[in-house]
Motif scaffolding. Structure first.
Motif, PDB file in Angstrom:
ATOM      1  N   ILE A 282       0.833  -1.206   0.000  1.00  0.00           N
ATOM      2  CA  ILE A 282       0.000   0.000   0.000  1.00  0.00           C
ATOM      3  C   ILE A 282       0.869   1.259   0.000  1.00  0.00           C
ATOM      4  CG2 ILE A 282      -1.835   1.268   1.163  1.00  0.00           C
ATOM      5  CD1 ILE A 282      -2.777  -1.376   0.062  1.00  0.00           C
ATOM      6  N   PHE A 283       1.634   1.472   1.060  1.00  0.00           N
ATOM      7  CA  PHE A 283       2.389   2.718   1.226  1.00  0.00           C
ATOM      8  C   PHE A 283       3.345   2.969   0.059  1.00  0.00           C
ATOM      9  CE2 PHE A 283       6.058   5.094   2.883  1.00  0.00           C
ATOM     10  CZ  PHE A 283       5.422   6.236   3.329  1.00  0.00           C
ATOM     11  N   LYS A 284       4.166   1.990  -0.281  1.00  0.00           N
ATOM     12  CA  LYS A 284       5.161   2.190  -1.347  1.00  0.00           C
ATOM     13  C   LYS A 284       4.519   2.284  -2.725  1.00  0.00           C
ATOM     14  CE  LYS A 284       9.056   0.070   1.079  1.00  0.00           C
ATOM     15  NZ  LYS A 284      10.066  -1.026   1.082  1.00  0.00           N
ATOM     16  N   ARG A 285       3.310   1.749  -2.886  1.00  0.00           N
ATOM     17  CA  ARG A 285       2.630   1.822  -4.190  1.00  0.00           C
ATOM     18  C   ARG A 285       1.936   3.170  -4.377  1.00  0.00           C
ATOM     19  NH1 ARG A 285       3.650  -3.501  -6.667  1.00  0.00           N
ATOM     20  NH2 ARG A 285       4.363  -4.711  -4.873  1.00  0.00           N
ATOM     21  N   LEU A 286       1.957   3.997  -3.345  1.00  0.00           N
ATOM     22  CA  LEU A 286       1.308   5.311  -3.422  1.00  0.00           C
ATOM     23  C   LEU A 286       2.316   6.421  -3.710  1.00  0.00           C
ATOM     24  CD1 LEU A 286      -1.141   4.975  -0.399  1.00  0.00           C
ATOM     25  CD2 LEU A 286      -1.724   4.847  -2.817  1.00  0.00           C
ATOM     26  N   ARG A 287       3.481   6.067  -4.223  1.00  0.00           N
ATOM     27  CA  ARG A 287       4.492   7.082  -4.544  1.00  0.00           C
ATOM     28  C   ARG A 287       3.958   8.124  -5.513  1.00  0.00           C
ATOM     29  NH1 ARG A 287       7.779   2.300  -5.245  1.00  0.00           N
ATOM     30  NH2 ARG A 287       9.184   1.967  -3.462  1.00  0.00           N
ATOM     31  N   PHE A 288       3.024   7.711  -6.389  1.00  0.00           N
ATOM     32  CA  PHE A 288       2.493   8.632  -7.398  1.00  0.00           C
ATOM     33  C   PHE A 288       1.745   9.809  -6.765  1.00  0.00           C
ATOM     34  CE2 PHE A 288      -0.888   5.568  -6.618  1.00  0.00           C
ATOM     35  CZ  PHE A 288      -2.030   6.364  -6.570  1.00  0.00           C
ATOM     36  N   LEU A 289       1.368   9.683  -5.487  1.00  0.00           N
ATOM     37  CA  LEU A 289       0.679  10.794  -4.828  1.00  0.00           C
ATOM     38  C   LEU A 289       1.628  11.961  -4.571  1.00  0.00           C
ATOM     39  CD1 LEU A 289      -1.517   8.884  -2.202  1.00  0.00           C
ATOM     40  CD2 LEU A 289      -2.248   9.866  -4.376  1.00  0.00           C
ATOM     41  N   GLY A 290       2.923  11.679  -4.526  1.00  0.00           N
ATOM     42  CA  GLY A 290       3.910  12.733  -4.345  1.00  0.00           C
ATOM     43  C   GLY A 290       3.968  13.315  -2.950  1.00  0.00           C
ATOM     44  N   SER A 291       3.355  12.634  -1.978  1.00  0.00           N
ATOM     45  CA  SER A 291       3.330  13.135  -0.598  1.00  0.00           C
ATOM     46  C   SER A 291       3.437  11.957   0.364  1.00  0.00           C
ATOM     47  CB  SER A 291       2.043  13.916  -0.317  1.00  0.00           C
ATOM     48  OG  SER A 291       1.903  14.186   1.064  1.00  0.00           O
TER      49      SER A 291
ATOM     50  N   THR B 266       3.194  12.129   3.619  1.00  0.00           N
ATOM     51  CA  THR B 266       2.136  12.256   4.637  1.00  0.00           C
ATOM     52  C   THR B 266       0.805  11.733   4.113  1.00  0.00           C
ATOM     53  OG1 THR B 266       3.228  14.196   5.582  1.00  0.00           O
ATOM     54  CG2 THR B 266       0.904  13.868   6.128  1.00  0.00           C
ATOM     55  N   LEU B 267       0.464  12.078   2.858  1.00  0.00           N
ATOM     56  CA  LEU B 267      -0.786  11.615   2.269  1.00  0.00           C
ATOM     57  C   LEU B 267      -0.762  10.097   2.097  1.00  0.00           C
ATOM     58  CD1 LEU B 267      -3.523  12.337   1.123  1.00  0.00           C
ATOM     59  CD2 LEU B 267      -2.442  12.756  -1.101  1.00  0.00           C
ATOM     60  N   SER B 268       0.381   9.555   1.676  1.00  0.00           N
ATOM     61  CA  SER B 268       0.510   8.102   1.540  1.00  0.00           C
ATOM     62  C   SER B 268       0.339   7.417   2.885  1.00  0.00           C
ATOM     63  CB  SER B 268       1.880   7.748   0.948  1.00  0.00           C
ATOM     64  OG  SER B 268       2.037   8.289  -0.340  1.00  0.00           O
ATOM     65  N   GLN B 269       0.899   8.021   3.929  1.00  0.00           N
ATOM     66  CA  GLN B 269       0.759   7.475   5.278  1.00  0.00           C
ATOM     67  C   GLN B 269      -0.690   7.522   5.731  1.00  0.00           C
ATOM     68  OE1 GLN B 269       2.845   9.700   8.307  1.00  0.00           O
ATOM     69  NE2 GLN B 269       3.083   7.942   9.636  1.00  0.00           N
ATOM     70  N   LEU B 270      -1.373   8.597   5.423  1.00  0.00           N
ATOM     71  CA  LEU B 270      -2.774   8.747   5.817  1.00  0.00           C
ATOM     72  C   LEU B 270      -3.648   7.697   5.134  1.00  0.00           C
ATOM     73  CD1 LEU B 270      -4.808  10.471   7.408  1.00  0.00           C
ATOM     74  CD2 LEU B 270      -5.056  11.907   5.379  1.00  0.00           C
ATOM     75  N   VAL B 271      -3.447   7.506   3.827  1.00  0.00           N
ATOM     76  CA  VAL B 271      -4.229   6.514   3.084  1.00  0.00           C
ATOM     77  C   VAL B 271      -3.944   5.107   3.619  1.00  0.00           C
ATOM     78  CG1 VAL B 271      -4.591   5.443   0.826  1.00  0.00           C
ATOM     79  CG2 VAL B 271      -4.362   7.928   1.000  1.00  0.00           C
ATOM     80  N   THR B 272      -2.677   4.817   3.908  1.00  0.00           N
ATOM     81  CA  THR B 272      -2.301   3.499   4.412  1.00  0.00           C
ATOM     82  C   THR B 272      -2.949   3.218   5.763  1.00  0.00           C
ATOM     83  OG1 THR B 272      -0.169   3.651   3.269  1.00  0.00           O
ATOM     84  CG2 THR B 272      -0.365   2.008   5.015  1.00  0.00           C
ATOM     85  N   LEU B 273      -2.931   4.203   6.647  1.00  0.00           N
ATOM     86  CA  LEU B 273      -3.547   4.015   7.969  1.00  0.00           C
ATOM     87  C   LEU B 273      -5.059   3.887   7.868  1.00  0.00           C
ATOM     88  CD1 LEU B 273      -1.425   6.419  10.199  1.00  0.00           C
ATOM     89  CD2 LEU B 273      -1.464   3.923  10.267  1.00  0.00           C
TER      90      LEU B 273
END
Length: 472
Positions: free
Chosen positions: A325-334, A336-343
Protein backbone atom coordinates in the motif's frame (compact mmCIF):
# COMPACT_ATOMS: atom_id res chain seq x y z
CA UNK A 1 -18.30 -29.47 24.85
CA UNK A 2 -14.65 -29.07 25.94
CA UNK A 3 -14.55 -25.44 24.80
CA UNK A 4 -17.86 -24.65 26.54
CA UNK A 5 -16.69 -26.22 29.81
CA UNK A 6 -13.36 -24.35 29.72
CA UNK A 7 -15.14 -21.10 28.88
CA UNK A 8 -17.43 -21.51 31.89
CA UNK A 9 -14.48 -22.38 34.15
CA UNK A 10 -12.28 -19.47 33.03
CA UNK A 11 -15.05 -16.91 32.62
CA UNK A 12 -14.28 -16.42 28.94
CA UNK A 13 -16.29 -16.76 25.73
CA UNK A 14 -16.56 -20.10 23.96
CA UNK A 15 -15.26 -18.50 20.76
CA UNK A 16 -12.09 -17.30 22.51
CA UNK A 17 -11.46 -20.75 24.01
CA UNK A 18 -11.95 -22.41 20.62
CA UNK A 19 -9.46 -19.99 19.11
CA UNK A 20 -6.85 -20.74 21.78
CA UNK A 21 -7.37 -24.49 21.41
CA UNK A 22 -6.91 -24.12 17.65
CA UNK A 23 -3.65 -22.23 18.14
CA UNK A 24 -2.29 -24.80 20.59
CA UNK A 25 -3.36 -27.56 18.19
CA UNK A 26 -0.69 -26.16 15.87
CA UNK A 27 2.00 -27.87 17.98
CA UNK A 28 0.91 -31.52 17.62
CA UNK A 29 0.16 -30.74 13.97
CA UNK A 30 3.64 -29.32 13.52
CA UNK A 31 5.18 -32.45 15.02
CA UNK A 32 2.96 -34.57 12.76
CA UNK A 33 4.21 -32.57 9.77
CA UNK A 34 7.82 -33.16 10.87
CA UNK A 35 7.26 -36.94 10.93
CA UNK A 36 8.50 -38.98 7.92
CA UNK A 37 4.87 -39.84 7.19
CA UNK A 38 4.15 -36.29 6.07
CA UNK A 39 7.51 -34.54 5.67
CA UNK A 40 8.65 -36.86 2.87
CA UNK A 41 5.44 -36.41 0.88
CA UNK A 42 5.65 -34.70 -2.53
CA UNK A 43 4.65 -31.01 -2.56
CA UNK A 44 1.17 -31.63 -4.02
CA UNK A 45 0.24 -33.95 -1.15
CA UNK A 46 1.65 -31.49 1.37
CA UNK A 47 -0.73 -28.88 -0.05
CA UNK A 48 -3.59 -31.34 0.42
CA UNK A 49 -2.49 -31.95 4.02
CA UNK A 50 -2.46 -28.22 4.83
CA UNK A 51 -5.80 -27.61 3.13
CA UNK A 52 -7.49 -30.52 4.93
CA UNK A 53 -6.10 -29.58 8.34
CA UNK A 54 -6.55 -25.82 7.98
CA UNK A 55 -10.11 -26.07 6.70
CA UNK A 56 -10.98 -28.47 9.53
CA UNK A 57 -9.71 -25.94 12.08
CA UNK A 58 -11.81 -23.21 10.48
CA UNK A 59 -14.85 -25.48 10.36
CA UNK A 60 -14.44 -26.30 14.07
CA UNK A 61 -14.53 -22.58 14.84
CA UNK A 62 -16.97 -21.22 12.26
CA UNK A 63 -18.83 -24.11 10.66
CA UNK A 64 -20.10 -23.74 7.08
CA UNK A 65 -19.06 -20.07 7.01
CA UNK A 66 -15.52 -21.36 6.36
CA UNK A 67 -16.60 -21.76 2.74
CA UNK A 68 -16.19 -17.99 2.34
CA UNK A 69 -12.42 -18.49 2.42
CA UNK A 70 -12.60 -21.05 -0.38
CA UNK A 71 -14.82 -18.71 -2.38
CA UNK A 72 -12.25 -15.92 -2.09
CA UNK A 73 -9.43 -18.15 -3.27
CA UNK A 74 -11.52 -19.42 -6.19
CA UNK A 75 -12.42 -15.94 -7.46
CA UNK A 76 -8.83 -14.69 -7.25
CA UNK A 77 -7.48 -17.82 -8.94
CA UNK A 78 -9.93 -17.46 -11.84
CA UNK A 79 -9.01 -13.79 -12.15
CA UNK A 80 -5.31 -14.73 -12.37
CA UNK A 81 -6.17 -17.16 -15.17
CA UNK A 82 -8.01 -14.48 -17.13
CA UNK A 83 -5.88 -11.38 -16.62
CA UNK A 84 -3.15 -12.09 -14.08
CA UNK A 85 -0.08 -9.89 -14.24
CA UNK A 86 -1.96 -6.75 -15.34
CA UNK A 87 -2.69 -3.53 -13.49
CA UNK A 88 -6.38 -4.39 -13.72
CA UNK A 89 -5.75 -7.64 -11.81
CA UNK A 90 -4.13 -5.71 -8.96
CA UNK A 91 -6.99 -3.21 -8.76
CA UNK A 92 -9.59 -5.97 -8.99
CA UNK A 93 -7.97 -8.05 -6.22
CA UNK A 94 -7.64 -5.08 -3.89
CA UNK A 95 -11.23 -3.92 -4.46
CA UNK A 96 -12.83 -7.38 -4.48
CA UNK A 97 -11.05 -8.77 -1.42
CA UNK A 98 -11.54 -5.60 0.60
CA UNK A 99 -15.21 -5.30 -0.43
CA UNK A 100 -15.86 -8.93 0.51
CA UNK A 101 -14.35 -8.27 3.93
CA UNK A 102 -16.33 -5.05 4.44
CA UNK A 103 -19.58 -6.81 3.56
CA UNK A 104 -18.72 -9.54 6.06
CA UNK A 105 -18.17 -6.92 8.75
CA UNK A 106 -21.40 -5.11 7.82
CA UNK A 107 -23.68 -8.15 7.93
CA UNK A 108 -22.12 -9.41 11.15
CA UNK A 109 -22.64 -6.02 12.81
CA UNK A 110 -26.31 -6.11 11.84
CA UNK A 111 -26.94 -9.65 13.05
CA UNK A 112 -25.02 -10.11 16.31
CA UNK A 113 -22.62 -8.51 18.75
CA UNK A 114 -19.01 -8.04 17.67
CA UNK A 115 -16.82 -11.00 18.53
CA UNK A 116 -14.72 -13.83 17.13
CA UNK A 117 -16.24 -14.89 13.81
CA UNK A 118 -15.31 -16.10 10.33
CA UNK A 119 -14.38 -12.55 9.36
CA UNK A 120 -11.23 -13.02 11.47
CA UNK A 121 -9.54 -15.57 9.13
CA UNK A 122 -11.08 -13.72 6.18
CA UNK A 123 -9.23 -10.65 7.43
CA UNK A 124 -5.95 -12.59 7.13
CA UNK A 125 -6.89 -14.05 3.74
CA UNK A 126 -7.75 -10.62 2.33
CA UNK A 127 -4.14 -9.48 2.64
CA UNK A 128 -2.68 -12.85 1.70
CA UNK A 129 -4.57 -13.14 -1.59
CA UNK A 130 -4.13 -9.49 -2.49
CA UNK A 131 -0.40 -9.91 -1.91
CA UNK A 132 -0.32 -12.91 -4.27
CA UNK A 133 -1.81 -10.82 -7.10
CA UNK A 134 0.68 -8.00 -6.46
CA UNK A 135 3.56 -10.49 -6.42
CA UNK A 136 2.49 -12.08 -9.72
CA UNK A 137 2.16 -8.61 -11.25
CA UNK A 138 5.71 -7.76 -10.10
CA UNK A 139 7.01 -11.06 -11.46
CA UNK A 140 5.77 -10.28 -14.98
CA UNK A 141 7.78 -7.05 -15.27
CA UNK A 142 10.84 -7.02 -17.51
CA UNK A 143 12.88 -5.87 -14.55
CA UNK A 144 11.61 -6.90 -11.14
CA UNK A 145 11.89 -4.04 -8.60
CA UNK A 146 14.64 -4.56 -6.04
CA UNK A 147 12.20 -4.48 -3.08
CA UNK A 148 9.99 -7.12 -4.74
CA UNK A 149 12.58 -9.75 -5.68
CA UNK A 150 12.04 -11.80 -2.52
CA UNK A 151 8.30 -12.07 -3.11
CA UNK A 152 7.73 -11.75 -6.89
CA UNK A 153 6.11 -14.73 -8.66
CA UNK A 154 7.39 -15.41 -12.15
CA UNK A 155 5.02 -18.35 -12.70
CA UNK A 156 1.27 -18.21 -12.12
CA UNK A 157 0.40 -20.17 -8.93
CA UNK A 158 -1.86 -23.20 -9.10
CA UNK A 159 -5.21 -23.48 -7.36
CA UNK A 160 -4.00 -26.13 -4.90
CA UNK A 161 -0.93 -24.03 -4.08
CA UNK A 162 -3.12 -21.03 -3.31
CA UNK A 163 -5.43 -23.09 -1.12
CA UNK A 164 -2.46 -24.49 0.80
CA UNK A 165 -1.06 -20.99 1.25
CA UNK A 166 -4.37 -19.80 2.70
CA UNK A 167 -5.13 -22.81 4.91
CA UNK A 168 -1.63 -23.45 6.27
CA UNK A 169 -2.54 -24.23 9.89
CA UNK A 170 0.16 -22.00 11.36
CA UNK A 171 -1.37 -18.84 9.93
CA UNK A 172 -4.97 -19.46 8.95
CA UNK A 173 -6.63 -18.06 12.08
CA UNK A 174 -4.70 -14.97 13.18
CA UNK A 175 -1.83 -14.70 10.73
CA UNK A 176 0.98 -13.78 10.42
CA UNK A 177 1.31 -12.74 6.80
CA UNK A 178 3.85 -14.57 4.65
CA UNK A 179 4.26 -14.58 0.89
CA UNK A 180 3.23 -17.39 -1.43
CA UNK A 181 6.84 -17.58 -2.61
CA UNK A 182 8.00 -18.33 0.94
CA UNK A 183 5.25 -20.93 1.37
CA UNK A 184 6.26 -22.69 -1.86
CA UNK A 185 9.94 -22.64 -0.89
CA UNK A 186 8.97 -24.20 2.42
CA UNK A 187 6.81 -26.93 0.86
CA UNK A 188 9.51 -27.70 -1.72
CA UNK A 189 11.97 -28.45 1.08
CA UNK A 190 14.26 -25.43 0.72
CA UNK A 191 14.24 -24.88 4.49
CA UNK A 192 15.04 -28.50 5.35
CA UNK A 193 18.11 -29.52 7.32
CA UNK A 194 21.01 -29.17 4.90
CA UNK A 195 22.78 -32.30 6.17
CA UNK A 196 19.92 -34.79 6.42
CA UNK A 197 17.28 -33.31 4.14
CA UNK A 198 14.81 -33.82 6.98
CA UNK A 199 13.00 -31.38 9.25
CA UNK A 200 15.10 -28.40 10.39
CA UNK A 201 16.56 -28.10 13.88
CA UNK A 202 13.89 -25.67 15.06
CA UNK A 203 12.18 -27.52 17.92
CA UNK A 204 13.93 -25.65 20.72
CA UNK A 205 13.28 -22.24 19.13
CA UNK A 206 9.60 -23.07 18.58
CA UNK A 207 9.00 -24.29 22.14
CA UNK A 208 10.71 -21.20 23.58
CA UNK A 209 8.16 -19.00 21.80
CA UNK A 210 5.36 -21.23 23.11
CA UNK A 211 6.52 -20.86 26.72
CA UNK A 212 6.90 -17.10 26.36
CA UNK A 213 3.46 -16.85 24.72
CA UNK A 214 1.79 -18.84 27.49
CA UNK A 215 3.45 -16.58 30.07
CA UNK A 216 2.04 -13.47 28.38
CA UNK A 217 -1.45 -14.98 28.18
CA UNK A 218 -1.25 -15.99 31.86
CA UNK A 219 -0.24 -12.47 32.92
CA UNK A 220 -3.05 -11.02 30.80
CA UNK A 221 -5.65 -13.27 32.40
CA UNK A 222 -4.50 -12.49 35.96
CA UNK A 223 -4.47 -8.70 35.51
CA UNK A 224 -7.74 -8.78 33.54
CA UNK A 225 -9.44 -10.38 36.56
CA UNK A 226 -8.74 -7.21 38.55
CA UNK A 227 -8.81 -4.67 35.73
CA UNK A 228 -11.25 -5.84 33.03
CA UNK A 229 -12.40 -3.69 30.12
CA UNK A 230 -15.71 -3.19 31.88
CA UNK A 231 -14.08 -1.40 34.83
CA UNK A 232 -13.09 1.54 32.60
CA UNK A 233 -16.79 1.98 31.81
CA UNK A 234 -17.97 1.68 35.40
CA UNK A 235 -19.16 4.51 37.70
CA UNK A 236 -16.31 3.69 40.07
CA UNK A 237 -13.74 4.56 37.40
CA UNK A 238 -15.36 7.89 36.52
CA UNK A 239 -15.37 8.92 40.20
CA UNK A 240 -11.57 8.69 40.41
CA UNK A 241 -9.20 11.64 40.09
CA UNK A 242 -7.47 12.58 36.85
CA UNK A 243 -4.09 11.04 37.67
CA UNK A 244 -5.66 7.84 39.00
CA UNK A 245 -7.66 7.41 35.79
CA UNK A 246 -4.57 8.04 33.67
CA UNK A 247 -2.60 5.46 35.69
CA UNK A 248 -5.35 2.85 35.26
CA UNK A 249 -5.61 3.51 31.53
CA UNK A 250 -1.83 3.04 31.29
CA UNK A 251 -1.94 -0.25 33.21
CA UNK A 252 -5.00 -1.49 31.31
CA UNK A 253 -3.45 -0.68 27.93
CA UNK A 254 -0.16 -2.35 28.80
CA UNK A 255 -2.05 -5.47 29.77
CA UNK A 256 -4.27 -5.34 26.66
CA UNK A 257 -1.09 -5.70 24.61
CA UNK A 258 -0.21 -8.88 26.53
CA UNK A 259 -3.16 -10.68 24.93
CA UNK A 260 -2.03 -9.93 21.38
CA UNK A 261 1.62 -10.62 22.15
CA UNK A 262 0.77 -13.97 23.75
CA UNK A 263 -1.44 -15.13 20.89
CA UNK A 264 1.14 -14.17 18.26
CA UNK A 265 3.96 -15.88 20.17
CA UNK A 266 1.98 -19.11 20.47
CA UNK A 267 1.22 -18.98 16.75
CA UNK A 268 4.80 -18.19 15.83
CA UNK A 269 6.12 -21.13 17.83
CA UNK A 270 4.13 -23.66 15.79
CA UNK A 271 5.30 -22.05 12.55
CA UNK A 272 8.93 -22.24 13.71
CA UNK A 273 8.44 -25.95 14.44
CA UNK A 274 7.42 -26.58 10.84
CA UNK A 275 10.45 -24.66 9.53
CA UNK A 276 8.44 -22.04 7.63
CA UNK A 277 10.09 -19.15 9.48
CA UNK A 278 13.69 -20.02 8.52
CA UNK A 279 15.59 -16.81 7.79
CA UNK A 280 19.14 -17.88 7.01
CA UNK A 281 22.06 -17.66 9.43
CA UNK A 282 23.54 -14.68 11.23
CA UNK A 283 27.17 -13.55 11.22
CA UNK A 284 27.96 -16.20 13.84
CA UNK A 285 26.51 -18.97 11.69
CA UNK A 286 23.47 -19.43 13.96
CA UNK A 287 20.20 -20.27 12.21
CA UNK A 288 17.53 -17.58 12.43
CA UNK A 289 13.82 -18.40 12.85
CA UNK A 290 12.26 -14.94 12.66
CA UNK A 291 10.95 -14.65 9.09
CA UNK A 292 7.35 -14.99 10.32
CA UNK A 293 7.84 -13.06 13.54
CA UNK A 294 4.88 -10.81 14.33
CA UNK A 295 6.22 -9.41 17.58
CA UNK A 296 9.71 -8.30 18.66
CA UNK A 297 9.32 -8.79 22.39
CA UNK A 298 12.51 -7.15 23.67
CA UNK A 299 12.19 -4.12 21.41
CA UNK A 300 8.53 -3.75 22.39
CA UNK A 301 9.25 -3.86 26.11
CA UNK A 302 12.38 -1.70 26.03
CA UNK A 303 11.42 0.76 23.27
CA UNK A 304 11.16 4.42 24.17
CA UNK A 305 9.40 5.82 21.10
CA UNK A 306 6.34 5.26 18.96
CA UNK A 307 8.65 4.29 16.13
CA UNK A 308 10.09 1.49 18.31
CA UNK A 309 6.57 0.35 19.14
CA UNK A 310 5.37 0.28 15.53
CA UNK A 311 8.47 -1.62 14.39
CA UNK A 312 7.93 -4.22 17.14
CA UNK A 313 4.15 -4.80 17.11
CA UNK A 314 2.17 -6.68 14.44
CA UNK A 315 5.38 -6.72 12.38
CA UNK A 316 4.27 -8.73 9.35
CA UNK A 317 1.03 -6.79 8.89
CA UNK A 318 2.95 -3.50 9.04
CA UNK A 319 5.43 -4.83 6.51
CA UNK A 320 2.56 -5.88 4.23
CA UNK A 321 1.00 -2.42 4.45
CA UNK A 322 4.35 -0.83 3.67
CA UNK A 323 5.11 -3.11 0.72
CA UNK A 324 1.72 -3.25 -0.99
CA UNK A 325 0.00 0.00 0.00
CA UNK A 326 2.39 2.72 1.23
CA UNK A 327 5.16 2.19 -1.35
CA UNK A 328 2.63 1.82 -4.19
CA UNK A 329 1.31 5.31 -3.42
CA UNK A 330 4.49 7.08 -4.54
CA UNK A 331 2.49 8.63 -7.40
CA UNK A 332 0.68 10.79 -4.83
CA UNK A 333 3.91 12.73 -4.34
CA UNK A 334 3.33 13.13 -0.60
CA UNK A 335 4.68 10.89 2.15
CA UNK A 336 2.14 12.26 4.64
CA UNK A 337 -0.79 11.61 2.27
CA UNK A 338 0.51 8.10 1.54
CA UNK A 339 0.76 7.47 5.28
CA UNK A 340 -2.77 8.75 5.82
CA UNK A 341 -4.23 6.51 3.08
CA UNK A 342 -2.30 3.50 4.41
CA UNK A 343 -3.55 4.01 7.97
CA UNK A 344 -7.11 4.46 6.72
CA UNK A 345 -6.87 1.17 4.83
CA UNK A 346 -5.38 -0.48 7.92
CA UNK A 347 -8.31 0.74 10.02
CA UNK A 348 -10.82 -0.39 7.37
CA UNK A 349 -9.15 -3.79 7.24
CA UNK A 350 -9.70 -4.21 10.98
CA UNK A 351 -13.41 -3.34 10.87
CA UNK A 352 -16.14 -0.74 10.56
CA UNK A 353 -16.31 0.27 14.22
CA UNK A 354 -15.35 3.88 14.91
CA UNK A 355 -12.71 2.90 17.47
CA UNK A 356 -10.38 1.52 14.81
CA UNK A 357 -10.34 4.80 12.90
CA UNK A 358 -9.78 6.79 16.07
CA UNK A 359 -6.93 4.51 17.08
CA UNK A 360 -5.06 4.87 13.80
CA UNK A 361 -5.77 8.60 13.60
CA UNK A 362 -4.17 8.92 17.02
CA UNK A 363 -1.22 6.84 15.80
CA UNK A 364 -0.69 9.30 12.95
CA UNK A 365 -1.01 12.30 15.29
CA UNK A 366 1.23 10.84 17.98
CA UNK A 367 4.01 9.65 15.66
CA UNK A 368 4.17 13.01 13.90
CA UNK A 369 4.18 14.82 17.25
CA UNK A 370 7.01 12.58 18.40
CA UNK A 371 9.03 13.46 15.31
CA UNK A 372 8.53 17.15 16.08
CA UNK A 373 9.49 16.69 19.73
CA UNK A 374 12.63 14.72 18.83
CA UNK A 375 13.79 17.57 16.60
CA UNK A 376 13.39 20.01 19.54
CA UNK A 377 15.16 17.58 21.90
CA UNK A 378 18.14 17.23 19.54
CA UNK A 379 18.34 21.00 19.12
CA UNK A 380 18.40 21.39 22.93
CA UNK A 381 21.20 18.84 23.24
CA UNK A 382 23.17 20.49 20.45
CA UNK A 383 22.85 23.84 22.22
CA UNK A 384 24.00 22.32 25.51
CA UNK A 385 20.71 22.87 27.32
CA UNK A 386 20.22 19.19 28.19
CA UNK A 387 22.84 16.89 29.75
CA UNK A 388 23.72 13.61 28.05
CA UNK A 389 23.77 10.78 30.60
CA UNK A 390 23.57 11.02 34.38
CA UNK A 391 20.62 10.64 36.81
CA UNK A 392 18.60 13.43 35.19
CA UNK A 393 18.80 11.68 31.84
CA UNK A 394 17.47 8.44 33.36
CA UNK A 395 14.57 10.31 34.97
CA UNK A 396 13.75 11.75 31.55
CA UNK A 397 13.79 8.28 29.98
CA UNK A 398 11.40 6.91 32.62
CA UNK A 399 9.01 9.82 32.13
CA UNK A 400 9.20 9.42 28.36
CA UNK A 401 8.40 5.70 28.65
CA UNK A 402 5.40 6.36 30.91
CA UNK A 403 4.05 9.02 28.54
CA UNK A 404 4.55 6.64 25.59
CA UNK A 405 2.66 3.79 27.26
CA UNK A 406 -0.15 6.10 28.39
CA UNK A 407 -0.64 7.64 24.92
CA UNK A 408 -0.60 4.25 23.22
CA UNK A 409 -3.01 2.86 25.83
CA UNK A 410 -5.24 5.87 25.22
CA UNK A 411 -5.32 5.01 21.49
CA UNK A 412 -5.99 1.32 22.30
CA UNK A 413 -9.21 2.26 24.10
CA UNK A 414 -10.88 2.79 20.72
CA UNK A 415 -9.28 -0.33 19.23
CA UNK A 416 -10.52 -2.60 22.02
CA UNK A 417 -13.86 -1.00 22.94
CA UNK A 418 -14.83 -0.39 19.28
CA UNK A 419 -17.96 1.78 19.60
CA UNK A 420 -17.74 5.53 20.23
CA UNK A 421 -20.35 5.42 23.02
CA UNK A 422 -17.94 3.22 24.98
CA UNK A 423 -14.56 4.91 24.43
CA UNK A 424 -15.63 8.55 24.07
CA UNK A 425 -16.83 8.97 27.71
CA UNK A 426 -13.44 7.71 28.89
CA UNK A 427 -11.70 10.25 26.67
CA UNK A 428 -13.93 12.96 28.15
CA UNK A 429 -13.08 11.86 31.67
CA UNK A 430 -9.35 12.53 31.18
CA UNK A 431 -9.96 15.78 29.29
CA UNK A 432 -8.85 14.24 25.98
CA UNK A 433 -5.25 14.17 27.17
CA UNK A 434 -4.29 11.79 24.38
CA UNK A 435 -5.23 14.51 21.87
CA UNK A 436 -4.12 17.54 23.79
CA UNK A 437 -0.53 16.43 24.50
CA UNK A 438 0.48 15.57 20.90
CA UNK A 439 -1.49 18.54 19.52
CA UNK A 440 0.37 20.94 21.82
CA UNK A 441 3.68 19.41 20.77
CA UNK A 442 2.78 19.87 17.10
CA UNK A 443 1.96 23.54 17.72
CA UNK A 444 4.83 24.42 20.06
CA UNK A 445 7.68 22.44 18.48
CA UNK A 446 8.27 24.82 15.54
CA UNK A 447 8.24 27.81 17.91
CA UNK A 448 10.71 26.18 20.29
CA UNK A 449 13.05 25.22 17.45
CA UNK A 450 13.15 28.80 16.28
CA UNK A 451 14.06 30.01 19.79
CA UNK A 452 16.89 27.53 20.39
CA UNK A 453 20.14 28.36 18.57
CA UNK A 454 22.20 25.50 17.19
CA UNK A 455 25.18 26.70 19.22
CA UNK A 456 27.32 23.61 18.96
CA UNK A 457 27.07 23.61 15.19
CA UNK A 458 27.86 27.35 14.99
CA UNK A 459 30.72 27.07 17.45
CA UNK A 460 32.08 24.11 15.55
CA UNK A 461 32.22 26.14 12.34
CA UNK A 462 34.04 29.04 14.08
CA UNK A 463 36.57 26.70 15.69
CA UNK A 464 37.27 25.03 12.34
CA UNK A 465 37.76 28.41 10.65
CA UNK A 466 40.12 29.50 13.43
CA UNK A 467 42.21 26.36 12.97
CA UNK A 468 42.49 26.98 9.24
CA UNK A 469 43.60 30.61 9.76
CA UNK A 470 46.19 29.53 12.32
CA UNK A 471 47.62 26.92 9.97
CA UNK A 472 47.85 29.48 7.16
Amino acid sequence: MVAASLASLLGSSEGAIKLLLSLFLGYPLAFLYRSPLVYRLPPALKHVFFVAVGFSICYYNFGADSAHLVANVTVIYLMLLLCGGTKFSVIFALVFNTSYLILAYYFQMSTYEFGISWSMPLCVVTLRLTGVVFDYYDGQKKEIPADAKESALVERPGYLEMLGHVFFFGGVMVGPQFTLKRYLSFVNGEFSDKRTGGPPNSVSAGLQRLILGVAYIFVFQIIALYLPDSYLESPEFFQLGFLSKCALILLWGKNALHKYVGVWLVTEGSIILTGMSYNGVNELGVEQWDACKNIRVWHLESGESFADFIRSFNVNTNQWMSRYIFKRLRFLGSKTLSQLVTLFYLALWHGLQSGYYMCFFLELLQTNAETQWQSVFKRCQAAGYLPEGGPLSWVGRVVRKLVLVFLWSYALLGFVLHEYNRWLPIYHSVYHAGFVVPALVMVLAPVLRSLIPAQSQTNGVHVEKAKVKKEL
